[in-house]
Design a protein around this motif. Structure first.
Motif, short mmCIF file in Angstrom:
data_model
loop_
_atom_site.label_atom_id
_atom_site.label_comp_id
_atom_site.label_asym_id
_atom_site.label_seq_id
_atom_site.Cartn_x
_atom_site.Cartn_y
_atom_site.Cartn_z
N ILE A 222 -1.97 36.42 -15.39
CA ILE A 222 -2.19 37.77 -14.82
C ILE A 222 -2.09 38.74 -15.77
O ILE A 222 -1.06 38.80 -16.43
CB ILE A 222 -1.03 38.16 -13.63
N THR A 228 -2.20 45.08 -10.44
CA THR A 228 -1.20 44.07 -10.56
C THR A 228 0.29 44.63 -10.64
O THR A 228 1.22 44.00 -10.34
CB THR A 228 -1.41 42.89 -11.47
N THR A 233 2.33 41.53 -8.71
CA THR A 233 1.96 40.19 -9.04
C THR A 233 1.87 40.00 -10.60
O THR A 233 2.16 39.11 -10.90
CB THR A 233 0.55 39.86 -8.41
N TYR A 234 2.00 41.14 -11.46
CA TYR A 234 2.12 41.08 -12.83
C TYR A 234 3.67 40.70 -12.93
O TYR A 234 4.51 41.46 -12.53
CB TYR A 234 1.92 42.09 -13.47
#
Lengths: 277, 438
Positions: A222, A228, A233-234
């Motif tokens: 990612i 993100t 999500t990162y």
């Protein structure tokens, strides 16, 4: 007679205690995280324009320095790019009889910078940790060319250093990791050295490339983007905090309320970070 | 006229071209000298770099040493009167006279911490007094680098209780409670301590401490405190759990501790010294007999963010304690050949007032003999004390604070424990202290 005197002394004591407790101060000082200096200065500048009577002074020095200043009473607000440590909370308890007040005010992603010429473009969190711990020392161990890895990082007073150490390296940094004063210096160093790697705020990655980070071997890599980082999500995402000794009052409260308002949050993306919502 | 103008122009051209030629020469010379200068500076820079790397190595080494410390200078006034009102003040050490006020250097300490590598600390803290230098802390602390949870301390360090571990530089009152000063004399002991703090690694706010100690520090002469006098080791354990509530504005730490030790009779006199037991009955111990020293305690500290912060703290300890007048083991605050059931507690309230003031009040009780009371007590050392302490602190800056503290001990009354204790002995103390910390 003696009882009357004691009663008067007691009443005076209570009045003084309550009176002093309401003492308000118009000038607000903010000290700490270098990562947050530009953001805080922007907030202070816009806030003071809107409120001409207000005085907000912003200085850097690192998250640890800001929190030490909060504990010793030389700043009203400490900026920190890492959560406060239990040992720092103990010091607040001893001096101010509070646990401190934590105010998350923005989000940031920590980018792992690679030189643009480096063929490696993604790494797992574990690999990144092992690289900075000195356990992986050659790019060929992570699918790159046979070349030694050169490490760049921040000083130990930096919150970025603390966050990266606690969440990625999870042990001591390799002694060969060269410390540089500020994220811009790390970016410059990585830009010049093909086989180097560094870390810092995602917004600073100019002239270098961001490494795509995988949570584990099976996860996709990612990249640190606005989307993100905002949706976490990162994998190397963090909050940026303001810390106070106790619940804010007066000008400090008004400033913090404004920072958390849509108007204050709107300024965050202008300086490369991400709003809370 | 034209000729003149042409002549002037020609000469100007000559000057101009002459200047150009001259310029060219300068340029050449400049480039050469510039190159030479650059080379010189490069060499100088290389030299400085070499010097700096040497200096950096020295600074990195020095950075591993941290020096801190504090001085407490104070003025004390003793409102202490003998029962017949003829003597005012406290006895002057080594003299027959009494003093009712004095300036006093309470603390002059320097703490050296050396961190050779991550996870290892060496700590050395001497205390400077007018007539001697004593060693307060001297230990090696090894922190586990894998779990970030355990640490092992070996040497001389604070016994693990809340009031002892709370530094006197931070404390809101001039002195610790009578309970702590009596049961844990001079706060420290020699031994090994294992700590487990689960908050850093597991975010679980539990701290456990286990210690094995000589058990005789703060008792007897300084020389006899250097080593264990009876071979028997004392054990201590403590656990503390922290809670956060009301959106982190309320924090509560609560826990318990125990001390499991013995007072060994290491010598007997001729004729044999008679001791008294918990019921004040006489008994004659033999050399090698071990007298109980078992304590159990609970503690609670609550912090609440209300108009600048306040705290409520308390500790309760009870158990069986023993003492001896043997010069190698005597505890100056439990100075008798006896075994007693003891009990004590304190409650303190501290309120921050504005940014730089703190008001504090404490009520503490220590009963060195729970089995007897009133006129049944025949020795002042068995009397219960209830003490009120009031204090105000002003923080001048990060380094300097000023404290005014008034201590009002109220003793249990007995007609048979000496003339001073037939009523409440007048023994209040006022302290005005300046503390400088660095």
């Amino acid at each position: 007679m003696k009882t009357t005197k004691l009663k008067i002394a007691g009443i005076l004591f209570v009045i003084m205690t309550i009176g002093f407790s309401f003492t308000m101060v118009n000038k607000v000082t903010i000290k700490g995280s270098d990562t947050m200096v530009i953001l805080s200065q922007k907030w202070a500048e816009v806030y003071m324009k809107k409120n001409p009577g207000a005085s907000i002074q912003v200085t850097g020095g690192g998250s640890g320095v800001g929190l030490a200043a909060l504990i010793n009473g030389s700043t009203d607000i400490a900026n920190a790019s890492r959560p406060i440590k239990p040992s720092e909370v103990e010091k607040l308890k001893a001096r101010y009889n509070t646990l401190g007040v934590e105010i998350p005010c923005a989000k940031d992603g920590l980018s792992v910078y690679l030189n643009k010429a480096n063929p490696v473009s993604s790494l797992t969190l574990k690999q990144i940790g092992q690289i900075f711990a000195g356990k992986i020392t050659n790019w060929k161990e992570v699918g790159g060319p046979d070349a030694p890895i050169k490490l760049y990082g921040r000083e130990s007073s930096s919150g970025t250093f603390g966050f990266f150490k606690d969440n990625v390296v999870k042990t001591d940094f390799s002694p060969s990791c060269q410390t540089l004063p500020g994220t811009a210096a790390i970016v410059n160093a990585v830009k010049k050295d093909k086989f180097s790697v560094g870390y810092g705020g995602a917004a600073y990655a100019e002239g270098v490339k961001d490494c795509a980070v995988k949570k584990d071997d099976k996860s996709p890599g990612i990249l640190p983007t606005a989307a993100t980082i905002k949706n976490h999500t990162y994998p190397i995402t963090r909050y940026l905090y303001m810390y106070l000794k106790s619940r804010p009052t007066g000008e400090a409260k008004e400033f913090i309320d404004w920072v958390l308002s849509p108007e204050g949050q709107k300024l965050i993306e202008e300086v490369g970070y991400y709003p809370l919502k | 006229m034209k000729k003149v103008i042409v002549a002037i122009m020609v000469s100007l051209c000559g000057i101009v071209s002459a200047q150009e030629v001259e310029k060219d020469t300068i340029k050449k010379v400049s480039l050469d000298s510039l190159a030479k200068t650059v080379n010189e500076h490069s060499e100088k820079l290389a030299g400085y770099e070499e010097k700096f790397s040497g200096l950096e190595a020295i600074i990195n080494e020095l950075n591993k040493i941290k020096v801190s410390g504090y001085i407490q200078a104070q003025y004390e006034a003793y409102d202490t009167w003998s029962s017949d009102g003829t003597i005012h003040g406290v006895p002057v050490s080594g003299s027959a006279s009494y003093e009712d006020n004095s300036f006093y250097i309470r603390r002059a300490r320097v703490k050296f911490t050396y961190k050779p590598i991550d996870g290892v600390n060496f700590v050395l803290q001497p205390n400077f007094e007018v007539h001697q230098v004593t060693l307060k802390d001297a230990y090696v602390q090894l922190n586990d680098r894998w779990l970030n949870t355990f640490s092992l301390w070996v040497g001389q360090f604070n016994r693990p209780t809340y009031e002892i571990e709370y530094s006197s530089a931070s404390r809101e009152f001039a002195e610790r409670t009578l309970m702590t000063r009596t049961l844990y004399p001079t706060e420290r002991d020699q031994g090994a301590k294992l700590e487990a703090d689960f908050v850093t690694q597991y975010n679980f706010p539990l701290k456990l401490q286990f210690a094995i100690l000589n058990g005789n520090f703060g008792e007897g002469s300084l020389a006899s405190q250097a080593k264990d006098v009876d071979n028997a080791k004392d054990l201590m354990a403590r656990g503390v759990y922290s809670l956060k509530m009301l959106n982190n504005s309320l924090g509560i730490d609560f826990g318990a501790h125990t001390y499991l030790g013995k007072t060994t009779v290491i010598a007997q006199t001729t004729p044999p010294t008679v001791f008294s037991d918990v019921n004040n009955n006489p008994f004659t111990p033999k050399v090698g007999d071990k007298l109980k020293k078992d304590l159990f305690g609970g503690e609670l500290q609550a912090y609440y963010d209300f108009l600048g912060g306040m705290s409520l703290k308390g500790e309760y300890i009870r158990g069986t304690y023993s003492g001896t007048t043997n010069a190698a083991q005597v505890n100056s605050l439990f100075n008798a050949n006896k075994v007693r059931n003891v009990e004590g507690y304190y409650i303190s309230f501290v309120k921050n007032v504005g940014k730089v003031n703190t008001a504090s009040i404490r009520y503490d009780v220590f009963d060195p003999n729970t089995k007897m009371s009133g006129d049944a007590i025949t020795s002042a050392g068995d009397l219960r004390y209830n003490t009120w302490t009031y204090a105000w602190q002003y923080f001048f800056n990060d380094n300097i604070k000023i404290m005014a503290c008034y201590l009002m001990p109220i003793n249990e009354k007995s007609q048979n424990a000496g003339a001073d204790f037939k009523g409440d002995k007048h023994d209040n103390t006022f302290t005005l202290r300046v503390q400088a910390r660095f």
